[in-house]
Design an enzyme around this catalytic site. Structure first.
Site, PDB file in Angstrom:
ATOM      1  N   HIS A  16       1.850   4.394  -3.108  1.00  8.66           N
ATOM      2  CA  HIS A  16       1.802   5.859  -3.100  1.00  8.66           C
ATOM      3  C   HIS A  16       2.941   6.419  -3.945  1.00  8.66           C
ATOM      4  CE1 HIS A  16      -1.505   6.684  -0.420  1.00  8.66           C
ATOM      5  NE2 HIS A  16      -0.995   5.949   0.549  1.00  8.66           N
ATOM      6  N   ASP A  49      -8.643  14.627   8.132  1.00 13.99           N
ATOM      7  CA  ASP A  49      -8.140  13.598   7.220  1.00 13.99           C
ATOM      8  C   ASP A  49      -8.109  14.123   5.790  1.00 13.99           C
ATOM      9  OD1 ASP A  49      -7.183  11.057   6.491  1.00 13.99           O
ATOM     10  OD2 ASP A  49      -9.198  10.270   6.155  1.00 13.99           O
ATOM     11  N   HIS A  82      -8.943   8.800   3.888  1.00 11.18           N
ATOM     12  CA  HIS A  82      -8.935   7.412   4.333  1.00 11.18           C
ATOM     13  C   HIS A  82     -10.349   6.872   4.535  1.00 11.18           C
ATOM     14  CE1 HIS A  82      -4.757   8.458   5.567  1.00 11.18           C
ATOM     15  NE2 HIS A  82      -4.511   7.192   5.266  1.00 11.18           N
ATOM     16  N   HIS A  91       0.842  -1.207   0.000  1.00  6.17           N
ATOM     17  CA  HIS A  91       0.000   0.000   0.000  1.00  6.17           C
ATOM     18  C   HIS A  91       0.871   1.248   0.000  1.00  6.17           C
ATOM     19  CE1 HIS A  91      -3.334   2.693   1.538  1.00  6.17           C
ATOM     20  NE2 HIS A  91      -2.264   3.342   1.976  1.00  6.17           N
ATOM     21  N   GLU A  92       1.837   1.286   0.904  1.00 13.35           N
ATOM     22  CA  GLU A  92       2.664   2.483   1.022  1.00 13.35           C
ATOM     23  C   GLU A  92       3.536   2.697  -0.213  1.00 13.35           C
ATOM     24  OE1 GLU A  92       2.413   4.835   3.262  1.00 13.35           O
ATOM     25  OE2 GLU A  92       0.756   3.693   4.093  1.00 13.35           O
ATOM     26  N   TYR A 134      -3.549  15.131  -2.640  1.00 12.13           N
ATOM     27  CA  TYR A 134      -3.944  14.394  -1.446  1.00 12.13           C
ATOM     28  C   TYR A 134      -4.985  15.134  -0.614  1.00 12.13           C
ATOM     29  CZ  TYR A 134      -3.160  10.744   2.050  1.00 12.13           C
ATOM     30  OH  TYR A 134      -3.307   9.679   2.906  1.00 12.13           O
ATOM     31  N   GLU A 165      -5.661   7.041  -1.962  1.00 13.97           N
ATOM     32  CA  GLU A 165      -5.659   6.001  -0.934  1.00 13.97           C
ATOM     33  C   GLU A 165      -6.254   4.693  -1.455  1.00 13.97           C
ATOM     34  OE1 GLU A 165      -4.520   5.511   2.103  1.00 13.97           O
ATOM     35  OE2 GLU A 165      -3.458   7.411   2.054  1.00 13.97           O
TER      36      GLU A 165
END
Length: 402
Positions: A170, A267, A272, A166-167, A181, A190
């Site tokens: 990005h 957020d 998210h 996932h990271e 973002y 995300e």
């Protein structure tokens, strides 16, 4: 064209950490506060560090290097503990980070013919054991950093392959669409990381779309609570429901889109939270097509990411996936029908789709029809369309009153 909009992308949503500040356990509150404060500090320093990113993105054939922070927070002082040609070491966290980076790198290379994160052989650097009781893991445009968790709410973040993938996803987004973002573009950012993270894990486990659990981070989230995760792509809003965090706030339909301020506390507009909508669309597409998610569904989403821009919203991306499905697999095929039905199910009607295609059942590759595409599925889509129409009517009414 590469667009490196470097920023700090963290796996733990800020609303979960904020909820932990209300805990009656002092250790939990302290760990949450420390994570929030240090993450904010890191995010503030990101713009300065971005200007020194050249050495990290220099072509290196995707070679991996893992560093041990030894509970420190100043990355330049971390010790190099494993490089590409080194054998496994005694520290399991080091080996998991090394293997996770490799599985993700190989996924992009073998599935999409992409040369590392930036498609130019970018070196993959991982830092483990960052800080004390640090309840997060992040990609900062240069490297992947893992906290050990507090052992109560989170365990060692290297323990989840989909979190690692996932990271790193990005980074792929940074070097392709550069999705901003905040609000819908941030939620899409995300969601794409969740989708690619899920695909990497499913490929490692040799799972089909119907065999997979579609949960993000279940291995590292609340070890004392069974059957929960950070997010559920299959059923957004059901990943957790307990006294500690309350109920998962993710929506699964545009009629339930959450409006939040574009601030860190909000957020960044709910990136998210609202990612649940495109998350479910990807799951429905993969289930509708059948087989492995990284095959046709993954290629459609990857090509659509490359065709997107910084301000792409849900509607834009839905339209792009529909036309990419046609471009890759033909007009009116199972793939395009599955994409159309999936976005319709979450309340997004694809622009330009031919009349009548919206309700054509999406089948599996073997010709069978999914349960969701029977009469019950048809009824659910009608209900979804009705909810979408109701939401539009309410918006029109609000504008009229103004």
């Amino acid at each position: 064209m590469s667009r490196t909009h470097h920023r700090l992308n963290c796996i733990t949503p800020p609303y979960l950490l904020q909820k932990l500040l209300e805990s009656g356990e002092e250790d939990i509150r302290r760990a949450a506060l420390n994570t929030l404060v240090t993450t904010a500090q890191l995010r503030g320093g990101r713009a300065v560090r971005a200007s020194f990113a050249g050495s990290a993105v220099a072509p290196a054939n995707g070679r991996r290097t893992i560093f041990d922070c030894r509970s420190g927070t100043f990355l330049p002082l971390a010790e190099l503990v494993r490089s590409e040609s080194d054998p496994p070491v005694a520290d399991a966290s080091v080996n998991r980070a090394f293997d996770g980076l490799g599985a993700t790198r190989d996924f992009y290379n073998e599935v999409f013919h992409r040369d590392s994160i930036d498609d130019r052989g970018m070196r993959l650097q991982g830092y483990v054991h960052r800080g004390t009781n640090y309840n997060n893991a992040f990609w900062d445009g240069q490297e992947m950093v893992f906290g050990d968790g507090d052992g109560i709410i989170f365990t060692d973040f290297t323990g989840s392959l989909d979190v690692i993938a996932h990271e790193l996803a990005h980074g792929v987004t940074e070097h392709t669409a550069g999705l901003e973002y905040h609000d819908e573009s941030g939620a899409l950012n995300e969601s794409l990381s969740d989708a690619f993270g899920a695909m990497v894990k499913q490929r490692a486990l040799h799972q089909t779309a119907t065999e997979a659990d579609w949960l993000i981070g279940p291995e590292v989230f609340t070890p004392g609570i069974e059957a929960d995760a950070l997010r559920s792509m299959k059923a957004p809003g059901t990943a957790f429901d307990n006294k500690l965090f309350g109920k998962d706030p993710q929506p699964d339909h545009m009629s339930r889109l959450v409006k939040l301020p574009d601030t860190e506390e909000g957020d960044f507009g709910g990136v998210h939270i609202n990612s649940g909508i495109p998350n479910r669309a990807f799951y429905l597409t993969a289930a509708g097509i059948g087989g492995y998610a990284w095959d046709a569904p993954g290629h459609i989403w990857y090509e659509s990411l490359k065709a997107s821009s910084a301000q792409t919203r849900f509607q834009d991306f839905a339209d792009t996936t529909y036309w990419k499905a046609e471009e890759l697999y033909g007009a009116g095929g199972i793939e395009q029908k599955a994409v159309l039905a999936a976005w319709s199910e979450v309340g997004i009607l694809v622009n330009g789709a031919e009349a009548g295609r919206e309700r054509v059942p999406a089948g599996r590759a073997d010709g069978s029809v999914l349960e969701d595409e029977t009469i019950a599925g048809f009824i659910r889509r009608i209900e979804a369309l009705s909810a979408h129409a109701k939401a539009l009517a309410e918006d029109v009414d609000a504008l009229t009153r103004k």
